[in-house]
Enzyme design. Structure first.
Site, mmCIF file in Angstrom:
data_model
loop_
_atom_site.group_PDB
_atom_site.id
_atom_site.type_symbol
_atom_site.label_atom_id
_atom_site.label_comp_id
_atom_site.label_asym_id
_atom_site.label_seq_id
_atom_site.Cartn_x
_atom_site.Cartn_y
_atom_site.Cartn_z
ATOM 1 N N ASP A 1 -31.957 62.529 27.339
ATOM 2 C CA ASP A 1 -31.888 63.734 26.509
ATOM 3 C C ASP A 1 -31.044 64.855 27.101
ATOM 4 O O ASP A 1 -31.199 66.008 26.722
ATOM 5 C CB ASP A 1 -33.306 64.261 26.269
ATOM 6 N N GLU B 1 -33.959 54.859 26.466
ATOM 7 C CA GLU B 1 -35.056 55.833 26.387
ATOM 8 C C GLU B 1 -34.958 56.618 25.071
ATOM 9 O O GLU B 1 -35.007 57.840 25.025
ATOM 10 C CB GLU B 1 -35.062 56.786 27.594
ATOM 11 N N GLU C 1 -33.567 69.645 25.186
ATOM 12 C CA GLU C 1 -33.673 68.191 25.210
ATOM 13 C C GLU C 1 -34.141 67.579 23.894
ATOM 14 O O GLU C 1 -33.692 66.496 23.501
ATOM 15 C CB GLU C 1 -34.586 67.742 26.355
ATOM 16 N N HIS D 1 -38.851 72.966 37.033
ATOM 17 C CA HIS D 1 -37.457 73.410 36.917
ATOM 18 C C HIS D 1 -36.957 73.456 35.474
ATOM 19 O O HIS D 1 -35.801 73.776 35.237
ATOM 20 C CB HIS D 1 -36.541 72.471 37.708
ATOM 21 N N ARG E 1 -35.885 74.361 31.735
ATOM 22 C CA ARG E 1 -35.291 75.591 31.201
ATOM 23 C C ARG E 1 -36.304 76.414 30.413
ATOM 24 O O ARG E 1 -36.302 77.638 30.469
ATOM 25 C CB ARG E 1 -34.093 75.219 30.323
ATOM 26 N N HIS F 1 -35.897 73.396 43.093
ATOM 27 C CA HIS F 1 -34.617 73.105 42.446
ATOM 28 C C HIS F 1 -33.586 74.152 42.845
ATOM 29 O O HIS F 1 -33.917 75.327 43.074
ATOM 30 C CB HIS F 1 -34.817 73.104 40.932
#
Length: 380
Positions: free
Chosen positions: A95, A117, A131, A210, A212, A243
């Protein structure tokens, strides 16, 4: 059959590396790999670990790049790769922005797309962001849909994807874990020495955060919960590989630096991370891949997201969904630290994401179905 596999991030590299090796071993395929380097150093770690040398490296990572910037650069540069490589099939995974942009570029060139996936959905356009939309758009661009579970296949059917194009194969991350987990366990003493700051008998909680959608207030709330847990359980060590994104580094260091039993460490390579997941009493995460990997190691997962596209983990009892609310995070982690019955029930639940042989199934489908198809650039 010329197959070009597109990889942008470390998770994509981990999940596609076993497929690269599987396809290379089939005489029917001529396999090339293109990396966009949407992430750089973390991607290179994973490629090196699996012995993959890209045929094309776009090296497109930039500081604080916007989604539009990276997507635009991938579209232009990957198109040049398609002209040079002339593949019959482009393989994308998951994604990411790389997945979306490479699938779209292949479509523009009338090149078939295989989506590994496929079919994961939360049903919420902005969660996870971006995503969820990346996956949905990749679906309409793809010719093969390799779904990890029957639930993912059902989501694809609901979107009118032809049944003949859907293949339930499991998740390739379980293949990667099957390959590497035993290697890690065979060298446990080396990893114990590498992480010598962890007392041998002490419980450890592993943290990854991490995404967004957690930037800003969500991440601050998560860090407050971690700090509260650190103070409430002084004998439990919390390990957080932070991250490199400055949107993560800033609040994490501001709120967690200096707590004696909270260890902020550099991002880890895949083998180190497997050892940390295996060593952990539980993992506190907003990652999608960790929800798939942790059950394979018997490690309960507390998922710090409002929605998950991996609801199979929740239903199977290997994970619990808590969002970014500090009270819910603290309550769920505390229960797993305090109640051995609850912990054991989650730790022994079966992994719903496959048996570690997904790549062989994908190869079987492509051997059977793939025929040379190159229609040339679309004209408008």
């Amino acid at each position: 059959m010329k197959i070009l596999i597109a990889i942008g991030t470390r998770p994509e590299a981990i999940k596609l590396a076993p497929l690269v090796h599987e396809l290379v071993n089939h005489p029917e395929f001529d396999v090339e790999v293109c990396v966009t380097a949407q992430h750089r150093s973390m991607l290179d770690q994973a490629l090196g670990l699996f012995g993959i040398v890209p045929d094309y490296d776009l090296n497109l990572m930039g500081q604080n790049q916007t989604l539009a910037e990276i997507a635009g650069r991938i579209l232009i540069n990957f198109d040049d790769v398609l002209v040079r490589s002339q593949p019959d099939v482009v393989v994308v995974q998951g994604d990411t922005t790389t997945t979306l942009a490479c699938a779209l570029t292949a479509f523009y060139r009338r090149i078939k797309v295989a989506h590994v996936e496929a079919g994961l959905r939360t049903g919420h356009r902005h969660s996870p962001f971006p995503e969820e939309i990346n996956r949905r758009v990749a679906t309409v661009l793809s010719d093969w849909h390799f779904a990890p579970t029957e639930r993912s296949a059902m989501a694809l059917r609901a979107e009118n994807v032809p049944e003949s194009a859907i293949h339930v194969v499991g998740n390739t991350v379980v293949d990667a874990l099957r390959i590497k987990a035993q290697e890690v366990r065979d060298h446990a003493a080396e990893f114990e020495e590498r992480f010598a700051f962890l007392p041998k008998e002490a419980r450890m909680v592993l943290v990854t955060c991490h995404r967004r959608e957690n930037f800003g207030g969500g991440l601050e709330n998560i860090c407050k919960a971690i700090a509260e847990l650190g103070r409430a359980y002084p004998d439990t060590h919390i390990v957080y590989p932070v991250h490199l994104n400055p949107n993560v580094q800033g609040p994490v260091k501001a709120l967690l630096d200096g707590l004696a039993n909270v260890h902020l460490i550099e991002p880890q390579d895949y083998l180190n991370f497997i050892w940390l997941m295996d060593r952990a009493h539980l993992v506190l995460t907003d990652s999608g891949g960790v929800q798939e990997e942790a059950p394979g190691l018997g490690t309960p997962a507390v998922v710090m997201r409002d929605h998950t596209e991996r609801t199979e983990a929740i239903d199977a009892g290997t994970a619990v969904l808590v969002g970014s609310d500090p009270a819910r995070i603290v309550a769920s982690v505390s229960e797993l630290l305090d109640d051995d019955v609850v912990w054991r029930r989650m730790a022994t639940a079966a992994n719903p994401f496959g048996d570690g042989h997904s790549c062989a199934r994908i190869a079987e489908v492509l051997v059977r179905d793939a025929k040379p198809y190159r229609g040339g650039e679309a004209r408008f």
